[in-house]
Design an enzyme around this catalytic site. Structure first.
Site, PDB file in Angstrom:
ATOM      1  N   CYS A 133       0.888  -1.162   0.000  1.00 46.53           N
ATOM      2  CA  CYS A 133       0.000   0.000   0.000  1.00 46.53           C
ATOM      3  C   CYS A 133       0.924   1.209   0.000  1.00 46.53           C
ATOM      4  O   CYS A 133       2.093   1.086  -0.377  1.00 46.53           O
ATOM      5  CB  CYS A 133      -0.963  -0.029   1.186  1.00 46.53           C
ATOM      6  SG  CYS A 133      -0.159  -0.133   2.794  1.00 46.53           S
ATOM      7  N   ALA A 134       0.458   2.362   0.409  1.00 44.60           N
ATOM      8  CA  ALA A 134       1.312   3.552   0.338  1.00 44.60           C
ATOM      9  C   ALA A 134       2.546   3.417   1.225  1.00 44.60           C
ATOM     10  O   ALA A 134       3.660   3.729   0.817  1.00 44.60           O
ATOM     11  CB  ALA A 134       0.509   4.789   0.723  1.00 44.60           C
TER      12      ALA A 134
END
Length: 484
Positions: free
Chosen positions: A402-403
């Site tokens: 994810c980020a």
């Protein structure tokens, strides 16, 4: 490659297209003329322009590309080879006209310069324009909004999309350059014909992009809530986040309006934040329109300031620990990688759980499950992620990202550990993930979703019964190669 533009394999829907044109044409002239006449009757209409605009030349010949949008307006329907695409394209045009006319009525503006006299053919074209147009109806420029919508339609058609969900032969690159070049010339012509001030151009482009985002060719509108996320945990959290983004957008907009000048460009990030607020409050992850790892054109352009900010934030938060961490069975956990670091690390598959950042290109196997940041996933989302991670293992080492690699992806990997049978309960799965990546943060909402998922999870017997998984825990790519 084909030497001619590809319009798809389906037939042209003449009846439906002409019916829409029969509605859109009169509506444009009636509504546009009505807004013009009301503005003219007020007598107190202001102008908004920069001093440097006095240096913009007046080129009479650019009235030709300016007028050509009328022809392209009708021709754009030739690139619609499915009923749905015809309707969506028409709805984009109709929505742009409705919103622009409302803006003209609420905030009328007047073009401030006196246009020079023009004779000959070009003069006749200016006279024809003046027959129904007056120097009002400025921002947002409806001409630019319609141009963006039409350009997107031509762009998609030349790329080979027939509108029926399939792809057909691409057009020769010369056609792409012709379309892009002529569209740029039309965009410039609104200034060089002295029809619009500069502020009208970016506001018109924003309106056109919003209409494209609102009415996608495939799938429902982002404003239509999906059942898959409608019962998402953390409704209060989503609304609080939406409120935060909305307030930030409001503050930026107020600052830009009061300061003026170059600060007016802050309306772009303000618009991006307002869209993100709408996504959290209403649209859900589908609002980012991320397909195959990339955002659709309209969302990518409107959200660009937010996406750049999110990427910088992800790098700042992970600069001390940029590398991914091995969890089990060639499954790794980390932040969104660059294309170079993904290749150098030797990963064959990517499970992308990030809605706001685009994924790198070139990965051999890809699974995209866009989830909202700071929002706990639902048990259904966890089940889908676990199945995708399991399926990607056949391609080779898998990076789940994810980020930051500390929340969404960590929760998904914990769910996969339960699904695969490598861990027997939620606490053990979370403990395994935290030992592999100590910075992981899973809130009570994540634990609750994992608990509900575990209660109905049937472990994969093929994976759970395999005694060779433990022996592969240290296999896979080198962490040192993924510091990009």
């Amino acid at each position: 490659m084909s030497a001619r533009p590809s319009l798809g394999s389906g037939r042209i829907l003449w009846g439906r297209s002409l019916a829409w044109l029969a509605l859109l044409g009169p509506f444009f002239f009636l509504s546009y003329g009505f807004a013009n006449s009301l503005a003219a009757a007020r007598g107190d209409v202001a102008s908004l322009y920069f001093e440097w605009e006095h240096a913009i030349p007046f080129w009479p010949w650019t009235i030709v590309p300016y007028w050509s949008i009328d022809l392209l307006y009708g021709l754009s329907f030739l690139f619609c080879r499915a009923r749905r695409v015809v309707d969506r394209h028409a709805l984009r045009l109709l929505t742009a006209q409705l919103i622009a006319v409302v803006c003209f009525l609420l905030f009328p503006l007047r073009f401030a310069f006196e246009r020079p006299a023009v004779e000959g053919v070009f003069g006749a074209l200016f006279d024809a324009l003046a027959a129904f147009d007056q120097p009002f109806n400025q921002a947002p420029s409806l001409h630019i909004a319609l141009l963006v919508i039409i350009w997107v339609r031509f762009h998609e058609g030349l790329r080979g999309g027939g509108g029926d969900g399939s792809a057909h032969g691409r057009a020769h690159p010369a056609w792409h350059w012709l379309v892009h070049g002529w569209a740029l010339l039309i965009g410039v012509s609104v200034l060089t014909t002295w029809q619009h001030h500069f502020i009208d151009v970016p506001t018109g482009a924003l309106l056109g992009l919003l209409c494209v985002w609102l009415w996608p060719d495939q799938g429902p509108s982002p404003l239509v809530r999906r059942p898959a996320w409608g019962r998402s945990s953390g409704v209060g959290a989503r609304l609080r986040i939406a409120l935060g983004y909305a307030l930030a957008a409001l503050l930026l907009g107020v600052f830009a309006s009061r300061t003026g000048g170059v600060a007016l460009w802050l309306w772009w990030p303000a618009s991006a934040l307002a869209m993100v607020a709408l996504i959290y409050a209403c649209c859900g992850p589908a609002g980012f329109t991320k397909h195959g790892g990339r955002h659709d054109l309209a969302a990518a352009l409107v959200l660009a300031p937010y996406v750049v900010g999110a990427w910088v934030s992800s790098r700042l938060w992970t600069w001390r620990h940029p590398q991914p961490d091995a969890v089990a069975a060639e499954v790794w956990l980390g932040r969104m990688p660059s294309a170079a670091s993904l290749r150098q690390g030797g990963f064959a598959a990517l499970c992308d759980l990030c809605a706001e950042l685009p994924a790198p290109r070139g990965v051999r196997a890809y699974a995209g499950l866009p989830w909202l940041d700071l929002v706990a996933p639902t048990p259904l989302q966890l089940a889908e992620a676990a199945r995708r991670i399991e399926g990607l293992q056949g391609a080779g080492p898998v990076l789940v990202c994810c980020a930051l690699g500390y929340s969404r992806s960590a929760c998904a990997v914990a769910a996969w550990l339960l699904y695969s049978g490598l861990e027997k309960d939620v606490e053990a799965a979370i403990g395994c993930v935290k030992r592999a990546r100590p910075g992981v943060v899973l809130h009570p909402a994540h634990r609750a979703a994992l608990t509900e998922f575990a209660a109905s999870c049937v472990p994969s017997t093929a994976v759970g019964a395999s005694s060779g998984l433990a022996g592969r825990r240290t296999g896979g790519p080198s962490t040192a190669a993924l510091r990009g």
